[in-house]
Design an enzyme around this catalytic site. Structure first.
Site, PDB file in Angstrom:
ATOM      1  N   SER A 114       0.806  -1.212   0.000  1.00 28.96           N
ATOM      2  CA  SER A 114       0.000   0.000   0.000  1.00 28.96           C
ATOM      3  C   SER A 114       0.851   1.280   0.000  1.00 28.96           C
ATOM      4  CB  SER A 114      -0.959  -0.043   1.204  1.00 28.96           C
ATOM      5  OG  SER A 114      -1.975   0.912   1.080  1.00 28.96           O
ATOM      6  N   ASP A 164      -8.956  -4.794  -5.920  1.00 30.27           N
ATOM      7  CA  ASP A 164      -8.527  -3.866  -4.876  1.00 30.27           C
ATOM      8  C   ASP A 164      -9.406  -2.624  -4.921  1.00 30.27           C
ATOM      9  OD1 ASP A 164      -7.200  -2.086  -3.172  1.00 30.27           O
ATOM     10  OD2 ASP A 164      -5.221  -2.815  -3.742  1.00 30.27           O
ATOM     11  N   HIS A 187      -7.453  -5.724  -1.100  1.00 35.08           N
ATOM     12  CA  HIS A 187      -6.238  -4.974  -0.748  1.00 35.08           C
ATOM     13  C   HIS A 187      -5.494  -5.613   0.427  1.00 35.08           C
ATOM     14  CE1 HIS A 187      -3.635  -1.482  -0.752  1.00 35.08           C
ATOM     15  NE2 HIS A 187      -3.868  -1.286   0.545  1.00 35.08           N
TER      16      HIS A 187
END
Length: 206
Positions: A114, A164, A187
């Site tokens: 991320s 995601d 995610h």
């Protein structure tokens, strides 16, 4: 008497030779003892922590990495603000330097999730990390918040999922990187998926 001593010397020499041969060819070392890797530094995302990578670390150890080769940093700035990259980049810089001193290696590999992808790219591009990082693997990385292109001289792989809903694929896709789009993984799921883990190993071994 001389014949007995001579016979004894021959026997001892033969025994020592047999021992050497048995040790070198009969003793099988574990696979991980035969390989050495760059230290792997795991970099978490917003609101994350070092423990986010427990599943990936266990998978890498199953593939031959030693626990002593795996490190995970805890970054101080866990929200998206104007100073996130600079604050976390500086901490990552110090952390990598400590890992290199501890392991005696010249470079690390980074696996980032991320916002950790953007933080890692900032560190590489702006804080001297380009000379200390060999491979960069991002998982659903918010990479384009820092740059549109993979750093020169660094083997970068960006793994992201069509499913995601937190970081768009647009932000993860980087020019010059090996971009791998997968399906059916969210995610957070990028942190505990065997298919993703397999791609991480391929990227680190390439």
């Amino acid at each position: 008497m001389k014949n007995k001593l001579f016979t004894k010397k021959i026997f001892l020499s033969f025994f020592m030779l047999l021992t050497v041969i048995t040790f070198n060819f009969g003793f099988v070392k574990p696979a991980y003892a035969k390989t050495e890797h760059n230290p792997v530094v795991f970099v978490h995302g917003l609101g994350g922590a070092s423990y986010n990578f427990v599943f990936i670390k266990n998978y890498l150890m199953q593939q031959g990495w030693s626990q002593d080769e795996l490190f995970a940093v805890d970054l101080p700035d866990k929200i998206l603000d104007i100073g996130n990259n600079s604050i976390n980049g500086a901490v990552l810089n110090n952390y990598v330097n400590n890992v290199l001193r501890q392991t005696g290696k010249n470079k690390v590999d980074i696996v980032a999730h991320s916002m950790g992808g953007a933080n890692s790219l900032y560190y590489i591009n702006n804080l001297g990390g380009n000379s200390k990082v060999d491979k960069l693997v991002t998982l659903g990385g918010a990479n384009r918040l820092t740059t549109f292109e993979a750093p020169r001289g660094i083997d970068m792989t960006s793994i992201y999922s069509l499913n995601d809903t937190i970081v768009s694929n647009y932000l993860s896709h980087i020019q010059g990187a090996k971009n791998i789009r997968i399906y059916g993984v969210g995610h957070i799921g990028l942190l505990n998926n065997n298919n993703v883990n397999s791609e991480i190993v391929k990227a680190l071994q390439s």
